[in-house]
Design a protein around this motif. Structure first.
Motif, PDB file in Angstrom:
ATOM      1  N   SER A 100       0.825  -1.208   0.000  1.00 14.14           N
ATOM      2  CA  SER A 100       0.000   0.000   0.000  1.00 14.14           C
ATOM      3  C   SER A 100       0.861   1.261   0.000  1.00 14.14           C
ATOM      4  O   SER A 100       2.039   1.237   0.391  1.00 14.14           O
ATOM      5  CB  SER A 100      -0.912   0.007   1.219  1.00 14.14           C
ATOM      6  N   ILE A 101       0.267   2.356  -0.427  1.00 12.35           N
ATOM      7  CA  ILE A 101       0.969   3.647  -0.379  1.00 12.35           C
ATOM      8  C   ILE A 101       1.258   4.020   1.074  1.00 12.35           C
ATOM      9  O   ILE A 101       2.331   4.558   1.392  1.00 12.35           O
ATOM     10  CB  ILE A 101       0.127   4.746  -1.058  1.00 12.35           C
ATOM     11  N   ASP A 102       0.329   3.712   1.984  1.00  9.93           N
ATOM     12  CA  ASP A 102       0.560   3.969   3.408  1.00  9.93           C
ATOM     13  C   ASP A 102       1.841   3.276   3.873  1.00  9.93           C
ATOM     14  O   ASP A 102       2.639   3.844   4.629  1.00  9.93           O
ATOM     15  CB  ASP A 102      -0.616   3.466   4.249  1.00  9.93           C
ATOM     16  N   ASN A 107      -2.840   9.824   5.093  1.00  7.37           N
ATOM     17  CA  ASN A 107      -2.859   9.841   3.632  1.00  7.37           C
ATOM     18  C   ASN A 107      -4.295   9.962   3.129  1.00  7.37           C
ATOM     19  O   ASN A 107      -5.141   9.112   3.421  1.00  7.37           O
ATOM     20  CB  ASN A 107      -2.221   8.545   3.115  1.00  7.37           C
ATOM     21  N   LEU A 108      -4.577  11.019   2.372  1.00  9.94           N
ATOM     22  CA  LEU A 108      -5.890  11.190   1.751  1.00  9.94           C
ATOM     23  C   LEU A 108      -5.784  11.068   0.232  1.00  9.94           C
ATOM     24  O   LEU A 108      -6.601  11.601  -0.511  1.00  9.94           O
ATOM     25  CB  LEU A 108      -6.491  12.552   2.130  1.00  9.94           C
ATOM     26  N   GLY A 109      -4.770  10.352  -0.203  1.00 10.08           N
ATOM     27  CA  GLY A 109      -4.530  10.203  -1.634  1.00 10.08           C
ATOM     28  C   GLY A 109      -5.598   9.442  -2.387  1.00 10.08           C
ATOM     29  O   GLY A 109      -5.665   9.510  -3.607  1.00 10.08           O
ATOM     30  N   MET A 110      -6.437   8.713  -1.664  1.00  7.58           N
ATOM     31  CA  MET A 110      -7.528   7.986  -2.330  1.00  7.58           C
ATOM     32  C   MET A 110      -8.692   8.917  -2.690  1.00  7.58           C
ATOM     33  O   MET A 110      -9.628   8.505  -3.364  1.00  7.58           O
ATOM     34  CB  MET A 110      -8.035   6.837  -1.443  1.00  7.58           C
ATOM     35  N   VAL A 120      -0.234  13.445   3.442  1.00  9.18           N
ATOM     36  CA  VAL A 120       0.101  13.137   2.047  1.00  9.18           C
ATOM     37  C   VAL A 120      -1.147  13.253   1.181  1.00  9.18           C
ATOM     38  O   VAL A 120      -2.183  12.650   1.472  1.00  9.18           O
ATOM     39  CB  VAL A 120       0.697  11.720   1.924  1.00  9.18           C
ATOM     40  N   GLY A 121      -1.036  14.042   0.114  1.00  8.81           N
ATOM     41  CA  GLY A 121      -2.149  14.203  -0.823  1.00  8.81           C
ATOM     42  C   GLY A 121      -2.078  13.185  -1.952  1.00  8.81           C
ATOM     43  O   GLY A 121      -1.181  12.332  -2.002  1.00  8.81           O
ATOM     44  N   ASP A 157      -5.440  17.333  -3.015  1.00  6.55           N
ATOM     45  CA  ASP A 157      -4.062  17.572  -3.441  1.00  6.55           C
ATOM     46  C   ASP A 157      -3.119  17.781  -2.263  1.00  6.55           C
ATOM     47  O   ASP A 157      -1.972  17.333  -2.284  1.00  6.55           O
ATOM     48  CB  ASP A 157      -3.997  18.794  -4.368  1.00  6.55           C
ATOM     49  N   GLU A 158      -3.602  18.472  -1.242  1.00  7.50           N
ATOM     50  CA  GLU A 158      -2.764  18.738  -0.077  1.00  7.50           C
ATOM     51  C   GLU A 158      -3.646  19.120   1.104  1.00  7.50           C
ATOM     52  O   GLU A 158      -4.778  19.590   0.927  1.00  7.50           O
ATOM     53  CB  GLU A 158      -1.764  19.857  -0.352  1.00  7.50           C
ATOM     54  N   PHE A 159      -3.131  18.930   2.310  1.00  9.80           N
ATOM     55  CA  PHE A 159      -3.866  19.333   3.515  1.00  9.80           C
ATOM     56  C   PHE A 159      -2.902  19.396   4.690  1.00  9.80           C
ATOM     57  O   PHE A 159      -1.801  18.840   4.647  1.00  9.80           O
ATOM     58  CB  PHE A 159      -5.028  18.370   3.806  1.00  9.80           C
ATOM     59  N   CYS A 160      -3.330  20.078   5.738  1.00 11.41           N
ATOM     60  CA  CYS A 160      -2.542  20.184   6.970  1.00 11.41           C
ATOM     61  C   CYS A 160      -3.224  19.350   8.050  1.00 11.41           C
ATOM     62  O   CYS A 160      -4.438  19.438   8.231  1.00 11.41           O
ATOM     63  CB  CYS A 160      -2.435  21.634   7.436  1.00 11.41           C
ATOM     64  N   ALA A 161      -2.467  18.561   8.767  1.00 10.02           N
ATOM     65  CA  ALA A 161      -3.021  17.683   9.795  1.00 10.02           C
ATOM     66  C   ALA A 161      -2.690  18.225  11.188  1.00 10.02           C
ATOM     67  O   ALA A 161      -1.732  18.977  11.374  1.00 10.02           O
ATOM     68  CB  ALA A 161      -2.470  16.272   9.637  1.00 10.02           C
TER      69      ALA A 161
END
Length: 333
Positions: free
Chosen positions: A166-168, A258-261, A281-282, A265-269
């Protein structure tokens, strides 16, 4: 609570509830219990009655103790009414049927609590994230990473069943190795100083319906990508089936999300207390890249954003950490 001069003088008896007394600045102050119910005998009777309340009449709703008769609880549940919004007139604030009927009459009989209230876990997460934003001075750094080498490695190193890691998994693998070179980011701010953690235990965000969990890969820096992947998939399955153990979600020293699914595109956690950072990760998308010689190439790219505790990590340290992650991702592991 209003303190009067009378109640603060040693040897002078405190006023009986319901009595009018003169306050510090000369104003007239009336105590809480209405006159007519202010005798000591009356108060004893009320206390005795309150002690007789059966346990089934007590509920805890949103952290607040609510007392209501079983009949009232049953009616409120059927109508979707939150009892914490109703003022009880019975002993120790017990909510009676008449209190409920009066409330319904005033509110037009409409429910005041949406169905599907927060679970205990959701409330705990909400409180923790609120506390994190209140206590930790967050700062954020983001950069673009080309993901071509990462995706190529993923394609080349398939699992025994033909599937891909997985990407994770790849993000955890990369972050764990970067943390090995930046021990300060693998620490917690305790008693006004950073405390370094011996192990590198990376948590990863997992959404399970309305719930959010962060299972932990322990000693992630000592494991290869396939070993991490097996643990990621096992913990994700446990999270979605509601079978995570306390140990599965405790002891993390850094977190990735990871919100790549999604088309994000981008976010701050928000940093997961008591950690010093989190990496967001976007999605991986395509972009037209122009190299130093003017050549144009279609590349895979994603944006990573680091959130850091500024009490522990300064801007330069955070930037160097992000550079290391970028180098590892673009180097194909």
């Amino acid at each position: 609570e209003i303190k009067t001069e009378v109640s603060s003088i040693k040897g002078v008896q405190r006023p009986i509830p319901g009595m009018k007394v003169t306050g510090v600045h000369g104003e007239t102050v009336k105590t809480e219990i209405p006159e007519g119910k202010a005798t000591r005998e009356g108060m004893k009777q009320r206390e005795a009655a309150a002690k007789k309340l059966p346990p089934r009449q007590v509920q805890v709703i949103g952290g607040k103790t609510v007392r209501a008769t079983p009949l009232v609880q049953n009616i409120a549940q059927k109508k979707g009414i939150s009892l914490e919004n109703i003022q009880g007139t019975g002993p120790r604030g017990l909510i009676t049927k008449k209190d409920l009927e009066d409330y319904l009459a005033l509110s037009g009989g409409e429910p005041t609590q949406a169905k599907g209230a927060f679970s205990a876990h959701q409330l705990a997460v909400a409180r923790s994230l609120t506390r994190s934003k209140q206590e930790i001075p967050h700062f954020y750094l983001k950069c673009r990473c080309f993901a071509d080498a990462l995706l190529a490695w993923r394609e080349k190193n398939r699992l025994g069943d033909g599937g891909k890691v997985s990407i994770d998994t790849l993000i955890i693998y990369v972050v764990a190795r970067a943390l090995g070179e930046f021990p300060l980011i693998n620490s917690s701010f305790i008693e006004n100083r950073p405390v370094l953690h011996k192990g590198i235990h990376v948590g990863f965000a997992v959404a399970a319906g309305e719930e959010l969990y962060a299972p932990v890969i322990r000693d992630a820096n000592t494991k290869d990508a396939k070993k991490i992947d097996a643990e990621v998939k096992k913990l994700s399955s446990k999270a979605r089936s509601g079978k995570l153990d306390p140990r599965d979600v405790s002891g993390g020293t850094f977190t990735v999300t990871n919100l790549g699914m999604y088309p994000v595109d981008e976010f701050c956690a928000i940093i997961n207390l008591p950690q010093a950072g989190i990496l967001a990760v976007g999605r991986i998308g395509k972009t037209l890249d122009i190299d130093e010689n003017g050549g144009m190439h279609i590349r895979s790219v994603c944006t990573i954003t680091g959130s850091f505790d500024h009490r522990i990590v300064n801007g330069a340290q955070g930037a160097a950490f992000m550079q290391k992650i970028k180098d590892l991702m673009e180097g194909g592991l």
